[in-house]
Each structure stands twice: as structure tokens, then as C-alpha cells.
Design an enzyme around this catalytic site. Structure first.
Site, PDB file in Angstrom:
ATOM      1  N   HIS A  72     150.187 -13.604 138.380  1.00  0.00           N
ATOM      2  CA  HIS A  72     149.187 -12.870 138.926  1.00  0.00           C
ATOM      3  C   HIS A  72     147.988 -13.171 138.153  1.00  0.00           C
ATOM      4  O   HIS A  72     148.080 -13.160 136.829  1.00  0.00           O
ATOM      5  CB  HIS A  72     149.527 -11.350 138.732  1.00  0.00           C
ATOM      6  CG  HIS A  72     150.588 -10.796 139.452  1.00  0.00           C
ATOM      7  ND1 HIS A  72     150.877  -9.749 139.730  1.00  0.00           N
ATOM      8  CD2 HIS A  72     151.596 -11.480 140.207  1.00  0.00           C
ATOM      9  CE1 HIS A  72     151.956  -9.289 140.417  1.00  0.00           C
ATOM     10  NE2 HIS A  72     152.259 -10.345 140.978  1.00  0.00           N
ATOM     11  N   TYR A 201     146.680  -0.393 140.261  1.00  0.00           N
ATOM     12  CA  TYR A 201     146.690   0.651 139.169  1.00  0.00           C
ATOM     13  C   TYR A 201     145.666   1.796 139.967  1.00  0.00           C
ATOM     14  O   TYR A 201     144.708   1.490 140.029  1.00  0.00           O
ATOM     15  CB  TYR A 201     146.050   0.464 138.004  1.00  0.00           C
ATOM     16  CG  TYR A 201     147.185  -0.399 136.954  1.00  0.00           C
ATOM     17  CD1 TYR A 201     147.557   0.171 135.852  1.00  0.00           C
ATOM     18  CD2 TYR A 201     147.069  -1.874 137.263  1.00  0.00           C
ATOM     19  CE1 TYR A 201     148.617  -0.391 135.000  1.00  0.00           C
ATOM     20  CE2 TYR A 201     148.050  -2.389 136.264  1.00  0.00           C
ATOM     21  CZ  TYR A 201     148.593  -2.087 135.270  1.00  0.00           C
ATOM     22  OH  TYR A 201     149.674  -2.820 134.629  1.00  0.00           O
ATOM     23  N   PRO A 293     153.358   2.744 128.602  1.00  0.00           N
ATOM     24  CA  PRO A 293     153.595   1.837 129.523  1.00  0.00           C
ATOM     25  C   PRO A 293     152.274   1.139 130.064  1.00  0.00           C
ATOM     26  O   PRO A 293     152.375   0.096 130.710  1.00  0.00           O
ATOM     27  CB  PRO A 293     154.783   2.267 130.264  1.00  0.00           C
ATOM     28  CG  PRO A 293     154.589   3.588 130.249  1.00  0.00           C
ATOM     29  CD  PRO A 293     154.166   4.106 128.809  1.00  0.00           C
ATOM     30  N   LYS A 297     152.324  -3.271 127.201  1.00  0.00           N
ATOM     31  CA  LYS A 297     152.323  -4.148 125.950  1.00  0.00           C
ATOM     32  C   LYS A 297     153.404  -4.100 125.109  1.00  0.00           C
ATOM     33  O   LYS A 297     153.776  -4.817 124.054  1.00  0.00           O
ATOM     34  CB  LYS A 297     151.134  -3.640 125.117  1.00  0.00           C
ATOM     35  CG  LYS A 297     149.946  -3.607 125.510  1.00  0.00           C
ATOM     36  CD  LYS A 297     149.373  -5.135 125.717  1.00  0.00           C
ATOM     37  CE  LYS A 297     148.224  -5.426 126.457  1.00  0.00           C
ATOM     38  NZ  LYS A 297     147.904  -6.716 127.055  1.00  0.00           N
ATOM     39  N   TYR A 385     144.230  -7.067 128.786  1.00  0.00           N
ATOM     40  CA  TYR A 385     145.640  -7.082 129.570  1.00  0.00           C
ATOM     41  C   TYR A 385     146.264  -8.614 129.633  1.00  0.00           C
ATOM     42  O   TYR A 385     147.516  -8.278 129.677  1.00  0.00           O
ATOM     43  CB  TYR A 385     144.870  -7.042 131.220  1.00  0.00           C
ATOM     44  CG  TYR A 385     146.077  -6.603 131.957  1.00  0.00           C
ATOM     45  CD1 TYR A 385     146.638  -5.171 132.128  1.00  0.00           C
ATOM     46  CD2 TYR A 385     146.830  -7.497 132.674  1.00  0.00           C
ATOM     47  CE1 TYR A 385     147.667  -4.722 132.946  1.00  0.00           C
ATOM     48  CE2 TYR A 385     147.914  -7.130 133.714  1.00  0.00           C
ATOM     49  CZ  TYR A 385     148.080  -5.839 133.616  1.00  0.00           C
ATOM     50  OH  TYR A 385     149.280  -5.388 134.611  1.00  0.00           O
TER      51      TYR A 385
END
Length: 390
Positions: A72, A201, A293, A297, A385
Site C-alpha cells: 500500500h 480510517y 492498534p 505499531k 505511519y
């Protein structure tokens, strides 16, 4: 039984450490309390940072990941019916993430360890770490009904939050930093195509939602729910209806429905144990830290820990210096606290706190608008991220 490094726990951290040590010519024994089937089916994280992907490839454990994993280059943030893509690769100079489940990472590493590495003992329950502050630490464990002792030069505790290795650190030397959230994630696995080709998200007035995937035909979806929620209290129809509400965008994009094969609730907490080293004992992964979560990480932090330890041990062999081993804890904790910060910030950005004031909700909206409209703010999110350097 004697070895150089005793590794307690055969999750991804312990298995990867064994692999790194094997490639460096350092012997190790891995003790795992569960059987092989349990380890290979334990559902956990599914997003690998760029650094984790690079380490798995370098360790010779990336072939199936590269074939079956889903790279991604971006993620989508969604709120107020609007969709905002964060271009991870474009904002970070080409860094990306890989969607590849922890179960698959463990399968790959177990196969390599059994074929090429040192002993990997399943159903070997560690009972205690002894003499951690000496140059001959030991792990007492029970295997096949008999109590045995593993004598080591070093012990690495990869046995999770409920493991025994952390107990060897004297309470007088330990500090714990913790935050418990008043909500959790209700997660489902569904035989349905993913809602989008990248993770979504979603921040919504009814709470957060996340659309992820395990494969092109299996979706992993999450809903923010109050702490203590019983997953079984949600019917499949109610779950799909709520997911559709929270993901709905102005263009009508919502997840595709399909049979739900698994439901569970994940509590949300931030937790750090300091120090991560005591004598010849080194803690790694959930034995030393837990993150909510939201930022994916947990597994990636564990990888950073074991890479740091393996490098330090190789450095000692090559130079005779213990400097990197001695600095293991502060080195790891610098990265841990950056990941804790990132995960807490992303959680606050996207979740609806049950006691949020109107002022706090306006600040949340302002933070979202800043990320959607400012390249520097989006780049900061993208850098966090895709992962902090090991």
C-alpha cells in the site's frame, strides 16, 4: 541445555530474532508455551512498516510476503462524508507499508527455523528467569511434563505482556507508564472483498471505524465500541449496518457485505515498562510496551527491538565492546516513545471520546482539516505511519 541466547516466546519477535542470530552465526534456543498450530493461527496485526518489510527480506523471510502481501502506497482518511488520501510513498520518498498478516509472518519464520535454525521447542512453558544480573542467566521451563533449565549468555523476553520474563526485573528498578482508553475495537473477519484498495480510517460522530483486509477476498473491519463490550451481543446485520453508517461517503462508498467468520473485542491501552534491560535480560515487544492498534505499531516495534539486540550482539562479537548491549534500553525506548506518541495522536484524531466537550470536538475537527489541507501535516502522519528508523 546450553546456548548463547535463550529466546522466550515464538511470536514474530522471537522467531525473527532467532532468524537474525542464525544468519549471523550465533546459536539460540526458542521456548514457546503454546503448540505450533496455535502460534500459526493467532490473529494479530496485519500492517508491516517499510523497515519491517526490509528486515524480513534481508533475513531471507520475504519470498511469500512479496508474492502474497499487498503493498500500500497510501491510506484513506474519511470524515464528514469526505475522503482524503494520504500519499505515503509521495510524502516519504517512496516508503510504503505491506498488508501481510502476523499469522503468515509466523508461518514463514517457523518453517525457516525448523529447516535451518536452532532448537524451537513448542509447549515449553517458561517458569522463571534466574540470575539475570550475572553472566550466566538461566531459564527454568517445563517441557513434556519435566522441568528443565536453559543456560544462556543472554535471555531475550519475547513472551508478551503476561509472560514471566519481565518479573525478573526488580520492582524497585522498574517504572510503568500507562493509559487505558474508555473504548475498544470490535473486530470482524468477513468473507467479503475489501471496501477499498487501501486501508480506510473513518472518524464519525458515532465513533471510529477501520476497513482493512487480509486478502483480495477477506476483509478485516473494526468498530469503536465502549470498553467491556461483548462481541457476541452484536448480530451480523447490526454490525454491517453500523459499518455502513460510519464509512458512508458523499459518493456512496461503503463496505461490501459478506459472511462474518470471526468477532472479537480488542481493548485499547498504552503501556511502557522501563527499563527494557536488566543485566543479561532484554525485553522485547509486548513484554516491554503496548500501543493502541490505531497506528499498527505493535508488531513493528517488536521487530525494531530484536533488530537492535541482534545488531548489538554482533557488534560485541566483532569488537569486544558491550556498548550497544548496555544502551539497548534507551535505544529502543526512543523509538518506542515516538510510536506511543504517534499512536495516541492518531487515536485522538479519529475516535469519539465519550466525555469529549464541544471545545475538544472542535479541536479534533481542526486537526483533521489541517492534515487534509497541509502537506507538511500530512507528511508528518505519513512518516509516522510508514515507520520510525530502527
Amino acid at each position: 541445555m546450553r546456548t548463547t541466547v535463550g529466546i522466550v516466546g515464538a511470536g514474530p519477535a522471537g522467531l525473527l530474532l532467532a532468524r537474525l542470530l542464525h544468519r549471523a552465526g550465533i546459536d539460540a534456543v526458542v521456548l514457546e508455551s503454546r503448540d505450533r498450530s496455535y502460534v500459526e493461527q493467532r490473529q494479530r496485526a496485519g500492517v508491516l512498516e517499510q523497515g519491517t518489510v526490509d528486515v524480513l527480506r534481508a533475513a531471507g523471510a520475504g519470498e511469500r510476503m512479496d508474492r502474497e502481501g499487498l503493498r500500500h502506497d497510501g491510506v484513506e482518511l474519511r470524515w464528514a462524508g469526505r475522503r482524503h488520501r494520504i500519499d505515503l510513498a509521495g510524502l516519504t520518498g517512496g516508503r510504503s507499508v505491506m498488508v501481510y498478516a502476523q499469522t503468515e509472518v509466523c508461518k514463514d519464520l517457523i518453517a525457516l527455523q525448523l529447516a535451518e535454525g536452532g532448537p524451537l521447542l513448542f509447549e515449553a512453558r517458561a517458569l522463571a528467569v534466574e540470575d539475570a544480573d550475572t553472566d550466566r542467566p538461566r531459564v527454568r521451563f517445563r517441557h513434556r511434563g519435566a522441568e528443565e533449565v536453559l543456560e544462556c549468555d543472554y535471555v531475550v523476553g519475547c513472551d508478551g505482556f503476561r509472560g514471566v520474563t519481565r518479573r525478573a526485573v526488580p520492582a524497585a528498578l522498574a517504572q510503568v507508564f500507562e493509559r487505558t482508553y474508555p473504548f475498544g475495537w470490535l473486530g470482524v473477519l468477513a468473507d467479503a472483498p475489501p471496501a477499498h484498495d487501501e486501508l480506510v480510517y473513518a472518524g464519525h460522530d458515532r465513533g471510529f471505524a477501520l476497513a482493512s483486509m487480509r486478502s483480495p477476498s477477506v476483509s478485516r473491519l473494526y468498530l469503536q465500541v465502549p470498553a467491556g463490550t461483548d462481541a457476541g451481543a452484536w448480530s451480523d446485520d447490526a454490525l454491517w449496518a453500523e459499518l455502513e453508517r460510519r464509512f458512508e461517503a458523499a459518493d456512496g462508498a461503503v463496505p461490501a457485505r459478506g459472511p462474518i467468520t470471526q468477532k472479537s473485542v480488542t481493548p485499547m491501552r498504552s503501556w511502557v515498562h522501563e527499563p527494557m534491560r536488566y543485566g543479561r535480560l532484554h525485553l522485547a515487544g509486548d513484554a516491554a510496551h503496548i500501543v493502541p492498534p490505531t497506528g499498527a505499531k505493535g508488531l513493528n516495534l517488536a521487530v525494531g527491538d530484536v533488530v537492535t539486540f541482534a545488531r548489538a550482539l554482533v557488534h560485541r562479537r566483532e569488537t569486544g565492546s558491550d556498548a550497544l548491549l548496555t544502551s539497548y534500553s534507551p535505544t529502543c525506548l526512543r523509538r518506542v516513545w515516538q510510536a506511543e506518541r504517534f499512536s495516541a495522536d492518531l487515536t485522538a484524531l479519529l475516535h469519539r471520546a465519550p466525555d469529549a466537550t464541544p471545545f475538544e470536538l472542535r479541536l479534533q475537527r481542526a486537526r483533521r482539516e489541517r492534515i487534509a489541507s497541509c502537506r507538511a501535516a500530512a507528511a508528518d502522519l505519513a512518516e509516522g505511519y510508514t515507520g520510525f528508523p530502527f
